[in-house]
Design a protein around this motif. Structure first.
Motif, mmCIF file in Angstrom:
data_model
loop_
_atom_site.group_PDB
_atom_site.id
_atom_site.type_symbol
_atom_site.label_atom_id
_atom_site.label_comp_id
_atom_site.label_asym_id
_atom_site.label_seq_id
_atom_site.Cartn_x
_atom_site.Cartn_y
_atom_site.Cartn_z
ATOM 1 N N PHE A 81 -4.180 9.684 -6.752
ATOM 2 C CA PHE A 81 -4.596 9.436 -5.321
ATOM 3 C C PHE A 81 -5.390 8.070 -5.476
ATOM 4 O O PHE A 81 -5.278 7.036 -4.907
ATOM 5 C CB PHE A 81 -5.317 10.421 -4.739
ATOM 6 N N SER B 112 2.567 1.808 -3.304
ATOM 7 C CA SER B 112 1.699 2.084 -4.242
ATOM 8 C C SER B 112 1.496 3.448 -4.210
ATOM 9 O O SER B 112 1.527 4.402 -5.135
ATOM 10 C CB SER B 112 0.203 1.460 -3.898
ATOM 11 N N PHE B 113 1.379 4.169 -2.905
ATOM 12 C CA PHE B 113 1.320 5.588 -2.682
ATOM 13 C C PHE B 113 2.555 6.402 -3.175
ATOM 14 O O PHE B 113 2.352 7.166 -3.847
ATOM 15 C CB PHE B 113 1.119 6.098 -1.377
ATOM 16 N N ILE B 114 3.728 5.872 -2.996
ATOM 17 C CA ILE B 114 5.055 6.325 -3.247
ATOM 18 C C ILE B 114 5.067 6.331 -4.939
ATOM 19 O O ILE B 114 5.495 7.370 -5.364
ATOM 20 C CB ILE B 114 6.094 5.546 -2.826
ATOM 21 N N ASN C 104 2.676 6.286 -7.147
ATOM 22 C CA ASN C 104 1.586 7.056 -7.943
ATOM 23 C C ASN C 104 2.015 8.676 -7.351
ATOM 24 O O ASN C 104 1.945 9.546 -8.261
ATOM 25 C CB ASN C 104 0.396 6.758 -7.312
ATOM 26 N N PHE C 105 2.590 9.137 -6.276
ATOM 27 C CA PHE C 105 2.784 10.230 -5.947
ATOM 28 C C PHE C 105 4.103 10.769 -6.638
ATOM 29 O O PHE C 105 4.159 11.748 -7.232
ATOM 30 C CB PHE C 105 3.005 10.440 -4.429
ATOM 31 N N PHE D 111 0.706 -0.988 0.094
ATOM 32 C CA PHE D 111 -0.005 0.067 0.090
ATOM 33 C C PHE D 111 0.947 1.270 0.025
ATOM 34 O O PHE D 111 0.564 2.173 -0.673
ATOM 35 C CB PHE D 111 -0.795 0.195 1.352
ATOM 36 N N ALA D 112 1.672 1.164 0.900
ATOM 37 C CA ALA D 112 2.836 2.448 0.927
ATOM 38 C C ALA D 112 3.521 2.723 -0.243
ATOM 39 O O ALA D 112 3.859 3.532 -0.933
ATOM 40 C CB ALA D 112 3.724 2.126 1.989
ATOM 41 N N SER E 174 -5.815 6.075 -7.933
ATOM 42 C CA SER E 174 -5.037 5.087 -8.636
ATOM 43 C C SER E 174 -4.064 4.183 -7.630
ATOM 44 O O SER E 174 -4.053 3.007 -7.726
ATOM 45 C CB SER E 174 -3.872 5.519 -9.822
ATOM 46 N N SER E 175 -3.600 5.061 -6.736
ATOM 47 C CA SER E 175 -2.707 4.285 -5.511
ATOM 48 C C SER E 175 -3.430 3.596 -4.665
ATOM 49 O O SER E 175 -3.442 2.402 -4.021
ATOM 50 C CB SER E 175 -1.976 5.346 -4.730
ATOM 51 N N LEU E 176 -5.001 3.751 -4.592
ATOM 52 C CA LEU E 176 -5.997 2.824 -3.869
ATOM 53 C C LEU E 176 -6.535 1.838 -4.636
ATOM 54 O O LEU E 176 -7.115 0.815 -3.997
ATOM 55 C CB LEU E 176 -7.037 3.782 -3.264
#
Lengths: 88, 595
Positions: free
Chosen positions: B179, B101-103, B105-106, B98-99, B181-183
């Motif tokens: 945002f 994915s956020f990294i 996408n961000f 999850f982390a 997309s990362s979810l």
């Protein structure tokens, strides 16, 4: 339906096309001709009253580029459409 | 940056967290429910306030936050059952992925700064027009041709709020896409966990996030309202599979889908039919929970927005708009069955580009269904049946350009199919490294491969830094009354400026000479066709004095903006003309002033 375009003139600025549009049924239909560049953006868009055989003259900017001519007619709830790539 | 962050949290996370924090002990479920509930409650509070208050300013943000939190506290009070705080459960791998994915996408967001495609420009125009008007109304003149329009509410209502705190709509909508997309893997994880087990859920999570992420594919290329809608679609599917009597979250996810885009809902049928065939009493929980009692509440959520937009609801059904969509779908309708199947099974939803990874996905899906038929009977049967039903529906839907994007659903099946076969965590870590290294599409890592190259006559595949340099020139060196002739306009119920020139208005408040042809907006069609003709004629001959005079006198056009992929407007012709003065130039963009 069928659409065919013949290039009748080409110079440094434009290409002139003579396009014939033939529909499967004959009658008077509301129709639309759109020419797009870049897939999505219009450079020609007109609404016509079509008969079974319609001709139109198109002037397009010369760009060494494939334009797409899309033709559609509506007769009540029935639609017909055709498209062709034209190069200028 | 604090104000936009707080606003983002108060709209997209906080109300749901208030409602579910002590009730939900599974971290994945908590996030899913918090975001879903937050969207629906904010949609209600914002559209309600805009109906009565009708001013877009800081007071509206304050009132909206106050109202959404008050409603959330009320709901929490009504739902309270277990108030004891319990330990939150989560898998370390889940948290790691999850982390990551956020990294990813961000980083992609920081790398590209903006999603591409025409839609974000179009919604940027709407948002900025509403912001400048200071109130929500469907008449966008004089900033845009739309005299009235209807679109799904979240995309219309949220961006102007962020403009109040200084975030332009292009940046906000791009961030929103990355945002969500990362979810994206979250509902896939929850569904796989429900149908199979934690181990398979984790591997499906990995492959959905980093190999088959349709949300990023659809969203990055511009169709972000639909893309965000499909995230909530998968959540609704999960909540239906859970068969819990928390009907509120079912309604909240339905509201969230429709608040972004209603089209994902057509894909509910394959799943509902499969669930019903496998267990005819599967939906009895909806009857037992007296679901229909909440129907008036559901309608109430959309009511204020519909009151404002009801005069435009049926625009897409006008003859000319229906014909437009039909014409635009000519290519799709003329495909042979063989090609149709290839597009449906192995291509991307936007652009219909083929990928070898999708062939692997289908093979793994079929193999996994055979391999696990006995051990996970219900899950395998449900996925197999749903896949077959959706395939039949896709064969029909592909005829319509607007629904052809539904082929993304196969990526959902493929990610679980691969997850079922490759469930060893250490092996998957190596595969993840391989995915990162190879950056094969449709993996999100492949979006780092996009380079600022372009093909003549095509909409660009990236937004260049030089574009923002040109925007800065406009901001600081042209009068606020300037109007820019840009390259391209609408056709086929959409529009695409090859120079991304439509973004000039939302980014600088300078007007553009544009022609929009949206199937969900009402505008003066004669005026639209007149503008197309003017654009064509100035493209053929920039020295046409009659056309220049019309552009100057009737439309106040002062400048011409041409990008690297000039299609109609030819920068060389403008350069050689004495009617224009080159006032700005960089490697990609030129701005001419009309003399």
């Amino acid at each position: 339906m069928d659409v065919n375009c013949e290039k009748i003139l080409e110079n440094d600025f434009l290409c002139k096309f003579n396009c014939s549009i033939k529909t499967e049924k004959c009658g008077m239909f509301m129709g639309r001709v759109v020419v797009t560049h870049s897939g999505w953006a219009a450079i020609y868009d007109k609404t016509f009253n079509f008969t079974c055989s319609t001709y139109l003259i198109l002037d397009l900017p010369k760009r060494s580029y494939n334009y797409v001519i899309r033709v559609g007619i509506a007769e009540g709830k029935n639609f017909e459409s055709a498209e062709k790539i034209i190069f200028c | 940056m604090i104000a936009p962050f707080l606003l983002f949290v108060s709209i997209f996370v906080l109300p749901g967290l208030i409602v579910y924090f002590n009730k939900e002990i599974d971290l994945a479920k908590l996030i899913a429910k918090a975001i879903t509930f937050s969207i629906s409650i904010n949609l209600f509070s914002l559209s309600f306030l805009l109906y009565f208050h009708n001013i877009i300013d800081l007071n509206l943000i304050f009132l909206n936050t106050f109202l959404s939190i008050t409603v959330s506290l009320l709901v929490r009070y009504l739902l309270r059952k277990e108030e004891k705080r319990r330990k939150m459960k989560f898998d370390k791998w889940f948290l790691f992925l999850f982390a990551l994915s956020f990294i990813v996408n961000f980083t992609l967001f920081l790398y590209h700064k903006s999603i591409i495609g025409a839609d974000v420009g179009r919604f940027g125009i709407i948002s900025h027009a509403i912001f400048l008007k200071g109130k929500f109304e469907t008449n966008l003149t004089p900033y845009d041709m739309a005299e009235k329009f209807f679109y799904f509410p979240s995309i219309i209502l949220f961006p102007p709020l962020f403009e109040v705190v200084g975030i332009d709509p292009i940046t906000f909508l791009s961030f929103l896409t990355f945002f969500f997309s990362s979810l994206y893997g979250l509902p896939v994880y929850l569904i796989a966990k429900k149908l199979f087990n934690e181990e398979i859920a984790i591997s499906s999570f990995l492959f959905s996030l980093f190999l088959f992420n349709p949300l990023l594919n659809i969203g990055f290329f511009g169709v972000f309202p639909y893309a965000i809608g499909l995230f909530f679609f998968l959540l609704l599917l999960y909540f239906l599979l859970e068969k819990k009597k928390d009907i509120l979250i079912l309604y909240a996810s339905l509201i969230s889908i429709i608040s972004f885009h209603a089209y994902p809902l057509v894909l509910l049928f394959p799943f509902l039919m499969s669930m019903f065939i496998l267990n005819p009493s599967t939906f009895s929980f909806l009857i037992e929970a007296k679901t229909w009692k909440l129907l008036p509440l559901f309608l109430l959520f959309f009511f204020p927005y519909f009151l404002k937009t009801n005069n435009a609801l049926f625009i897409p059904f006008q003859l000319e708009n229906k014909l437009d969509i039909f014409m635009f779908s000519t290519f799709n309708r003329n495909l042979s069955l063989e090609n149709l199947m290839k597009y449906i099974l192995f291509s991307s939803p936007i652009g219909f580009n083929f990928s070898a990874v999708l062939i692997v996905g289908l093979l793994f899906f079929i193999f996994s269904m055979i391999k696990y038929y006995k051990s996970f009977n219900f899950g395998v049967k449900l996925l197999s049946l749903s896949f077959l039903f959706s395939f039949v529906i896709l064969l029909i839907l592909f005829n319509d350009m607007n629904f052809a994007r539904s082929i993304w659903i196969n990526w959902f099946f493929y990610s679980i199919g691969i997850g079922l076969i490759l469930s060893d965590k250490k092996l998957n870590l190596l595969i993840l490294l391989l995915i990162i290294f190879t950056r094969l599409p449709p993996s999100p890592f492949s979006y780092f491969n996009l380079s600022p190259t372009y093909h003549q006559g095509q909409v660009p595949w990236i937004v260049w830094k030089s574009f923002y340099d040109a925007i800065n020139f406009i901001k600081y060196n042209t009068s606020l009354n300037s109007t820019f002739l840009i390259d391209g306009g609408g056709a086929g119920c959409t529009g695409a400026s090859a120079s991304y020139g439509e973004r000039i208005f939302p980014l600088t408040s300078r007007k553009i000479f544009y022609f929009s042809d949206y199937c969900w907006a009402e505008y003066d069609r004669e005026e639209y066709r007149k503008r197309v003709d003017l654009y064509r004629n100035i493209s053929i001959n920039p020295n046409n004095q009659e056309i220049i005079n019309i552009l100057k006198r009737e439309y106040g056009v002062t400048h011409v903006f041409i990008g690297p992929t000039d299609v109609g407007l030819n920068k060389n012709l403008f350069n050689n003309s004495t009617f224009y003065k080159l006032v700005y130039e960089n490697d990609d963009f030129r701005i001419f002033e009309i003399l």
